[in-house]
Design a protein around this motif. Structure first.
Motif, PDB file in Angstrom:
ATOM      1  N   UNK A  45       0.923  -1.282   0.108  1.00 54.80           N
ATOM      2  CA  UNK A  45      -0.008  -0.060  -0.031  1.00 54.80           C
ATOM      3  C   UNK A  45       0.743   1.343  -0.077  1.00 54.80           C
ATOM      4  N   UNK A  46       1.988   1.211   0.673  1.00 54.80           N
ATOM      5  CA  UNK A  46       2.791   2.522   0.986  1.00 54.80           C
ATOM      6  C   UNK A  46       3.655   2.765  -0.462  1.00 54.80           C
ATOM      7  N   UNK A  47       4.062   1.378  -0.951  1.00 58.67           N
ATOM      8  CA  UNK A  47       4.719   1.641  -2.328  1.00 58.67           C
ATOM      9  C   UNK A  47       3.802   2.188  -3.446  1.00 58.67           C
ATOM     10  N   UNK A  48       2.420   1.662  -3.324  1.00 54.55           N
ATOM     11  CA  UNK A  48       1.622   2.181  -4.236  1.00 54.55           C
ATOM     12  C   UNK A  48       1.513   3.525  -4.316  1.00 54.55           C
ATOM     13  N   UNK A  49       1.423   4.253  -3.113  1.00 53.83           N
ATOM     14  CA  UNK A  49       1.188   5.696  -3.222  1.00 53.83           C
ATOM     15  C   UNK A  49       2.392   6.598  -2.955  1.00 53.83           C
ATOM     16  N   UNK A  50       3.593   6.369  -2.377  1.00 52.44           N
ATOM     17  CA  UNK A  50       4.912   6.875  -2.319  1.00 52.44           C
ATOM     18  C   UNK A  50       5.899   6.623  -3.284  1.00 52.44           C
ATOM     19  N   UNK A  99       3.768  11.519   1.877  1.00 53.11           N
ATOM     20  CA  UNK A  99       3.872  11.491   0.632  1.00 53.11           C
ATOM     21  C   UNK A  99       3.938  13.036   0.027  1.00 53.11           C
ATOM     22  N   UNK A 100       2.802  13.812   0.580  1.00 53.10           N
ATOM     23  CA  UNK A 100       2.728  14.892   0.126  1.00 53.10           C
ATOM     24  C   UNK A 100       4.008  15.769   0.373  1.00 53.10           C
ATOM     25  N   UNK A 101       4.707  15.875   1.615  1.00 53.26           N
ATOM     26  CA  UNK A 101       5.901  16.478   1.793  1.00 53.26           C
ATOM     27  C   UNK A 101       7.100  16.085   0.898  1.00 53.26           C
ATOM     28  N   UNK A 102       7.010  14.857   0.526  1.00 52.21           N
ATOM     29  CA  UNK A 102       8.299  14.554  -0.334  1.00 52.21           C
ATOM     30  C   UNK A 102       7.841  14.814  -1.829  1.00 52.21           C
ATOM     31  N   UNK A 103       6.699  15.120  -1.999  1.00 51.22           N
ATOM     32  CA  UNK A 103       6.372  15.297  -3.595  1.00 51.22           C
ATOM     33  C   UNK A 103       6.741  16.934  -3.996  1.00 51.22           C
TER      34      UNK A 103
END
Lengths: 79, 348
Positions: B119-124, B324-328
């Motif tokens: 799940x993490x890999x799918x969105x991050x 994820x938003x912070x890394x994007x």
């Protein structure tokens, strides 16, 4: 006399605080509506949609929970 | 090869046990054990003190430290998690030595963690999945155990009696220093129960500290991913002199982002606390009103199980989404966003 007015105010306030649950109900319904529509059109996306739907429901439900906490705090004289 | 269909008689035993449990629970919770209906517990938003005097008078020079009843539960949760980690580790080590097939608890934890990791890999995306997964899984499993432990019997019901200052409950001696509360309230000389165990997520201290950890970790991951450029998300003055109108709007958006970071702490903390506190109050009030029909509190407990799992999931997944938003990054830097996070949504 003064005590009973306070008592009445607490109960009325607790009831009024729960009005916010109406909005949360609309929000939960809307997110379930969108997710179900999406699942009907594209059954393959079921898993992803379910996760997002639960997230959205949790967001809107949190608002109802805030109202519930406020009314509990009023009812049980916590604050 | 025997293909005879086995009669599933065990199912009837389960059903019978369920009915017996309902009946016995109804009797015990209602009038069977003590001849009294269930007592509505004293509901407080703060954790009750087990000992009235502070155990450390001046803790770290800040405030007195009391032995509150969430502290034993915190210890219990942590010990349980460490035990699970130990046994998982042992099971995986054993399978590593033999045939690489995990069995028992190692297999279970591997299945759970693999699902979470996917799940993490799918969105991050693959680049940040490892870093984010660590926070996501830790927070989620910790909150899950915190939420589920409060459903155990004995929580919120067995404890020490303190003399009440105002209204309290009458008590009846059972012998051996034990007594039980009677449901009617008395004006003078009553007692208030401070339970030994109280679920830790029903304490605002736990949820606020967890929310602080999550939000600070989000900022740390943002700085790791984008360097000082992460601050551009909040203080976006670059365009003010180039395109005055939109530049000012960008600046305002940055300030709103800054405010929303603080709002995240509050919403994290109050969402978990509110859900769990509402559950405690719901079960207490419903049991005291119609507790002699044991199916009603039982159903509420089932609902609490659901809410506990969902809230743990939500807490974890929100941490993940914010990370994820912070890394994007922001604005034109979105082309460097991890693969999969943007494209996958459009494909579906």
């Amino acid at each position: 006399m003064e005590g009973s007015i306070m008592e009445a105010g607490r109960y009325i306030g607790a009831g009024l605080a729960m009005l916010g649950a109406a909005g949360a109900g609309v929000g939960v319904g809307l997110s379930a509506l969108g997710a179900l529509g999406g699942m009907a059109r594209n059954p393959d996306a079921y898993g992803n949609l379910l996760t997002s739907m639960i997230l959205g429901i949790a967001f809107s439900e949190a608002i109802a929970i805030y109202c519930l906490v406020i009314s509990f705090l009023m009812l049980f004289k916590v604050v | 090869m025997e293909t005879k269909k086995r009669t599933p008689w065990r199912r009837w035993i389960v059903l019978l046990l369920m009915f017996l449990g309902c009946a016995a629970g109804g009797g015990l919770a209602g009038y069977g054990l003590a001849g009294i209906p269930p007592v509505r517990p004293e509901i407080t938003a703060a954790a009750e003190k087990l000992i009235a005097e502070p155990i450390v008078d001046n803790f770290l020079g800040l405030a007195p430290l009391y032995l509150v009843n969430t502290l034993p539960t915190l210890g219990l949760t942590i010990v349980l998690l460490i035990l699970i980690a130990y046994f998982t580790n042992r099971s995986l080590n054993r399978s590593l030595k033999t045939d690489l097939v995990p069995r028992g608890i190692g297999n279970l934890m591997e299945a759970i963690l693999e699902a979470l990791y996917n799940m993490t890999e799918g969105s991050a995306g693959a680049k940040w999945a490892k870093t984010i997964f660590m926070w996501f899984a830790t927070i989620m499993i910790y909150v899950l155990f915190a939420n589920l432990l409060k459903l155990l019997p004995g929580f919120e019901s067995i404890g020490v009696l303190h003399p009440a200052h105002g209204e309290g409950f009458a008590i009846r001696e059972l012998g051996g220093g034990w007594s039980y509360l009677l449901p009617h309230q008395v004006e003078e000389g009553g007692f208030i129960l401070a339970p030994f165990f109280r679920g830790i997520s029903v304490d605002l201290n736990f949820t606020v500290s967890l929310a602080l950890i999550a939000v600070v970790a989000v900022q740390a991951i943002g700085f790791r991913a984008l360097g000082l450029g992460y601050l551009k998300k909040f203080f976006n003055f670059g365009n003010v002199f180039k395109v005055p109108f939109f530049g000012v709007i960008d600046m305002g958006m940055g300030i709103l982002e800054l405010v929303s970071e603080f709002a995240k702490i509050l919403s994290f903390a109050f969402r978990l606390f509110g859900n769990m506190f509402a559950g405690v109050v719901l079960v207490a009030v419903a049991s005291s009103l119609i507790g002699f029909i044991s199916i009603v509190p039982a159903m509420l407990f089932l609902f609490e199980l659901f809410v506990g799992v969902i809230q743990a999931f939500v807490f974890g997944i929100l941490t993940m989404v914010f990370m994820v938003m912070a890394t994007a990054g922001h604005g034109h830097e979105e082309e460097h966003a991890p693969e999969g996070s943007q494209t996958e949504v459009h494909e579906l």
